[in-house]
Structure formats: structure tokens, C-alpha cells
Design a protein around this motif. Structure first.
Motif, PDB file in Angstrom:
ATOM      1  N   LEU A 155       0.663  -1.278  -0.011  1.00 31.43           N
ATOM      2  CA  LEU A 155      -0.006   0.170   0.029  1.00 31.43           C
ATOM      3  C   LEU A 155       0.845   1.407   0.103  1.00 31.43           C
ATOM      4  O   LEU A 155       0.577   2.275  -0.708  1.00 31.43           O
ATOM      5  CB  LEU A 155      -1.132  -0.018   0.927  1.00 31.43           C
ATOM      6  N   ARG A 156       1.957   1.126   0.773  1.00 36.98           N
ATOM      7  CA  ARG A 156       2.862   2.552   0.687  1.00 36.98           C
ATOM      8  C   ARG A 156       3.714   2.662  -0.418  1.00 36.98           C
ATOM      9  O   ARG A 156       3.616   3.684  -0.976  1.00 36.98           O
ATOM     10  CB  ARG A 156       3.868   2.140   1.663  1.00 36.98           C
ATOM     11  N   ALA A 157       4.034   1.524  -1.237  1.00 39.35           N
ATOM     12  CA  ALA A 157       4.582   1.636  -2.450  1.00 39.35           C
ATOM     13  C   ALA A 157       3.294   2.095  -3.593  1.00 39.35           C
ATOM     14  O   ALA A 157       3.792   2.854  -4.368  1.00 39.35           O
ATOM     15  CB  ALA A 157       4.896   0.196  -2.799  1.00 39.35           C
ATOM     16  N   PHE A 158       2.283   1.805  -3.468  1.00 41.85           N
ATOM     17  CA  PHE A 158       1.122   2.335  -4.302  1.00 41.85           C
ATOM     18  C   PHE A 158       1.069   3.932  -3.940  1.00 41.85           C
ATOM     19  O   PHE A 158       0.947   4.754  -4.969  1.00 41.85           O
ATOM     20  CB  PHE A 158      -0.136   1.626  -4.137  1.00 41.85           C
ATOM     21  N   ARG A 159       0.872   4.188  -2.726  1.00 43.25           N
ATOM     22  CA  ARG A 159       0.918   5.341  -2.341  1.00 43.25           C
ATOM     23  C   ARG A 159       1.998   6.520  -2.885  1.00 43.25           C
ATOM     24  O   ARG A 159       1.732   7.718  -3.262  1.00 43.25           O
ATOM     25  CB  ARG A 159       0.565   5.545  -0.941  1.00 43.25           C
ATOM     26  N   SER A 160       3.093   5.907  -2.689  1.00 45.94           N
ATOM     27  CA  SER A 160       4.369   6.782  -3.140  1.00 45.94           C
ATOM     28  C   SER A 160       4.573   6.659  -4.618  1.00 45.94           C
ATOM     29  O   SER A 160       5.387   7.448  -5.021  1.00 45.94           O
ATOM     30  CB  SER A 160       5.597   6.212  -2.355  1.00 45.94           C
ATOM     31  N   MET A 202      -6.050   1.599 -10.276  1.00 46.97           N
ATOM     32  CA  MET A 202      -6.909   1.797  -9.315  1.00 46.97           C
ATOM     33  C   MET A 202      -6.297   1.880  -8.057  1.00 46.97           C
ATOM     34  O   MET A 202      -6.587   2.532  -7.294  1.00 46.97           O
ATOM     35  CB  MET A 202      -7.829   0.267  -9.125  1.00 46.97           C
ATOM     36  N   MET A 203      -5.318   0.833  -7.744  1.00 50.12           N
ATOM     37  CA  MET A 203      -4.558   0.989  -6.334  1.00 50.12           C
ATOM     38  C   MET A 203      -3.840   2.196  -6.207  1.00 50.12           C
ATOM     39  O   MET A 203      -3.888   2.612  -4.996  1.00 50.12           O
ATOM     40  CB  MET A 203      -3.952  -0.360  -6.258  1.00 50.12           C
ATOM     41  N   SER A 204      -3.267   2.750  -7.055  1.00 52.00           N
ATOM     42  CA  SER A 204      -2.636   4.097  -7.047  1.00 52.00           C
ATOM     43  C   SER A 204      -3.687   5.232  -6.450  1.00 52.00           C
ATOM     44  O   SER A 204      -3.321   5.876  -5.778  1.00 52.00           O
ATOM     45  CB  SER A 204      -1.810   4.428  -8.183  1.00 52.00           C
ATOM     46  N   VAL A 205      -4.676   5.036  -6.980  1.00 49.45           N
ATOM     47  CA  VAL A 205      -5.850   6.140  -6.492  1.00 49.45           C
ATOM     48  C   VAL A 205      -6.332   5.963  -5.141  1.00 49.45           C
ATOM     49  O   VAL A 205      -6.316   6.621  -4.256  1.00 49.45           O
ATOM     50  CB  VAL A 205      -6.944   6.297  -7.642  1.00 49.45           C
ATOM     51  N   VAL A 206      -6.662   4.637  -4.669  1.00 43.88           N
ATOM     52  CA  VAL A 206      -7.219   4.323  -3.387  1.00 43.88           C
ATOM     53  C   VAL A 206      -6.032   4.495  -2.319  1.00 43.88           C
ATOM     54  O   VAL A 206      -6.238   4.880  -1.423  1.00 43.88           O
ATOM     55  CB  VAL A 206      -7.434   2.755  -3.558  1.00 43.88           C
ATOM     56  N   ALA A 207      -4.968   3.929  -2.786  1.00 43.92           N
ATOM     57  CA  ALA A 207      -3.718   4.303  -1.745  1.00 43.92           C
ATOM     58  C   ALA A 207      -3.555   5.600  -1.453  1.00 43.92           C
ATOM     59  O   ALA A 207      -2.968   5.861  -0.378  1.00 43.92           O
ATOM     60  CB  ALA A 207      -2.561   3.529  -1.951  1.00 43.92           C
ATOM     61  N   SER A 208      -3.342   6.548  -2.429  1.00 40.53           N
ATOM     62  CA  SER A 208      -3.127   7.928  -2.227  1.00 40.53           C
ATOM     63  C   SER A 208      -3.890   8.596  -1.098  1.00 40.53           C
ATOM     64  O   SER A 208      -3.435   9.488  -0.659  1.00 40.53           O
ATOM     65  CB  SER A 208      -3.235   8.647  -3.534  1.00 40.53           C
ATOM     66  N   SER A 209      -5.035   8.239  -0.878  1.00 40.55           N
ATOM     67  CA  SER A 209      -6.013   8.807  -0.074  1.00 40.55           C
ATOM     68  C   SER A 209      -5.863   7.992   1.497  1.00 40.55           C
ATOM     69  O   SER A 209      -6.631   8.595   2.261  1.00 40.55           O
ATOM     70  CB  SER A 209      -7.424   8.657  -0.447  1.00 40.55           C
ATOM     71  N   LEU A 210      -5.120   6.920   1.630  1.00 39.35           N
ATOM     72  CA  LEU A 210      -5.018   6.362   3.025  1.00 39.35           C
ATOM     73  C   LEU A 210      -3.971   7.012   3.892  1.00 39.35           C
ATOM     74  O   LEU A 210      -2.705   7.249   3.199  1.00 39.35           O
ATOM     75  CB  LEU A 210      -4.730   4.796   2.646  1.00 39.35           C
ATOM     76  N   SER A 211      -4.308   7.286   5.103  1.00 38.42           N
ATOM     77  CA  SER A 211      -3.235   7.663   6.152  1.00 38.42           C
ATOM     78  C   SER A 211      -2.433   6.559   6.503  1.00 38.42           C
ATOM     79  O   SER A 211      -2.749   5.357   6.381  1.00 38.42           O
ATOM     80  CB  SER A 211      -4.158   8.166   7.051  1.00 38.42           C
ATOM     81  N   ASP A 212      -1.494   6.919   7.276  1.00 39.13           N
ATOM     82  CA  ASP A 212      -0.595   5.731   7.943  1.00 39.13           C
ATOM     83  C   ASP A 212      -1.377   4.967   8.663  1.00 39.13           C
ATOM     84  O   ASP A 212      -1.414   3.657   8.740  1.00 39.13           O
ATOM     85  CB  ASP A 212       0.808   6.386   8.665  1.00 39.13           C
ATOM     86  N   GLN A 213      -2.262   5.545   9.535  1.00 44.95           N
ATOM     87  CA  GLN A 213      -3.062   4.812  10.463  1.00 44.95           C
ATOM     88  C   GLN A 213      -4.016   3.966   9.650  1.00 44.95           C
ATOM     89  O   GLN A 213      -4.415   2.884  10.217  1.00 44.95           O
ATOM     90  CB  GLN A 213      -3.781   5.792  11.504  1.00 44.95           C
ATOM     91  N   GLN A 214      -4.747   4.439   8.591  1.00 42.16           N
ATOM     92  CA  GLN A 214      -5.727   3.769   7.952  1.00 42.16           C
ATOM     93  C   GLN A 214      -4.988   2.493   7.390  1.00 42.16           C
ATOM     94  O   GLN A 214      -5.471   1.342   6.976  1.00 42.16           O
ATOM     95  CB  GLN A 214      -6.371   4.455   6.952  1.00 42.16           C
TER      96      GLN A 214
END
Length: 189
Positions: free
Chosen positions: A64-69, A76-88
Motif C-alpha cells: 500500500l505504501r508503494a502504491f501511495r508513493s 486503481m490501487m494508486s488512486v485508492v492508496a493515495s487517500s489512505l493515512s498511515d493509520q488507515q
């Protein structure tokens, strides 16, 4: 020597460890946005999505961190992960990691792909810490990931050199083997 390399590589697949503890119940709520593709318990609902229930929390969080960064990309996953906080991320990965996968192999385990079984298990339930489960993954998903490692579109210290030497026929055989494993997912007790 090769077995030691593969075992060490499985540990490297995990990526950086989760920095914070996750709350599985809070993660169940976050998983509501994941259920269309991955299912609420992590048993994928569509062929291009992997089964994620029962995967190690650190492995899931790393992905998830790799998709977020942007280190790993998926429409799909790049969009979803970009909105997730570390706690989420900690919470949702705690939820999915708490699921209990059960694999049923309807073939002789001795016939399992030798190159893969050392880390991912003959039945697709990983035997090396940090290696993802492959049991019941759709063959198109496994094939796509192996080809991404082979071409360099996806990089990993262990999988990239292994996939680099695989032919299309070998990739298909590995993909078909693990796709044929029956996977069931149960919520933790």
C-alpha cells in the motif's frame, strides 16, 4: 545455496516493517472500500485483483505504501492508496492479515513448481516470512506479476532475477498451478 538465497529473499519481499499498530476492527471499516475487488475477507472478487486475506501485515502495508508513493503503479490501487493515512494503512492491513486462509491442493505436492514452492509453498500458502500467498490467485494475476518482474516494470530483489529467466510457458505453468489450488478464507475467531 539457492535455497538459502530464496529463503533470505522471502524476508526481503516484506519491505519495511509496519511503523504503527493497526486496529483490525477499524480496518474492517476501511476494507469496505476494498471489498469490490478484494472482498471483505480478502478473497478476491475479480480476476485481476489478488487475494489479500491472511497475507502478512508488513507485506500488505509495504504494498500500500508503494502504491501511495508511486513506487508501484496500478490504475486503481494508486488512486485508492493515495487517500489512505498511515493509520488507515495500519488498520486495514491488520484486518486483512487477521483473516485465516486455507488451501486445498488437489494435486501431488511433489509436482509443485520447485522454484516457487520454497517460498510460496506447494499449496500456495507462503512458508517464508514476508513472501505472499499464491493459493487460488487467478492465473492472469500471477502471470501479469511475473511478466512485470521479468520486464522490470515491477522490481524486487528476489523476484526480478527469478522471473528474468522464466519463459512464457514456465510462467503459464506456475500461474496455472497456483490458480488450481482451492482457497477459502475465514474471519479470525
Amino acid at each position: 545455496m539457492r535455497a538459502a538465497f530464496l529463503a533470505l529473499g522471502g524476508v526481503l519481499l516484506a519491505g519495511p516493517l509496519c511503523a504503527q499498530a493497526g486496529d483490525p476492527e477499524a480496518g474492517r471499516q476501511v476494507a469496505g472500500q476494498c471489498r469490490t475487488c478484494h472482498g471483505l475477507t480478502g478473497l478476491a472478487e475479480i480476476p485481476v485483483a489478488p487475494n489479500i486475506g491472511g497475507e502478512p501485515q508488513d507485506y500488505l502495508a509495504g504494498q500500500l505504501r508503494a502504491f501511495r508513493s508511486g513506487a508501484r503503479e496500478n490504475e486503481m490501487m494508486s488512486v485508492v492508496a493515495s487517500s489512505l493515512s498511515d493509520q488507515q494503512i495500519a488498520d486495514v492491513t491488520a484486518w486483512y492479515a487477521a483473516q485465516v486462509p486455507t488451501a486445498t491442493l488437489d494435486a501431488d505436492a511433489a509436482e509443485a513448481p520447485e522454484l516457487c514452492a520454497g517460498c510460496h509453498g506447494a499449496d500456495g500458502i507462503a512458508v517464508v516470512e514476508g513472501a505472499p500467498n499464491l493459493a487460488g490467485e487467478p492465473n492472469i494475476y500471477i502471470e501479469t506479476q511475473l511478466k512485470a518482474f521479468r520486464s522490470g516494470r515491477r522490481e524486487n530483489e528476489v523476484m526480478s532475477p527469478i522471473a528474468a529467466d522464466l519463459s512464457d510457458a514456465e510462467i503459464r505453468a506456475v500461474s496455472d498451478w497456483y490458480a488450481a489450488v482451492t482457497l477459502e478464507m475465514a474471519a479470525p475467531e
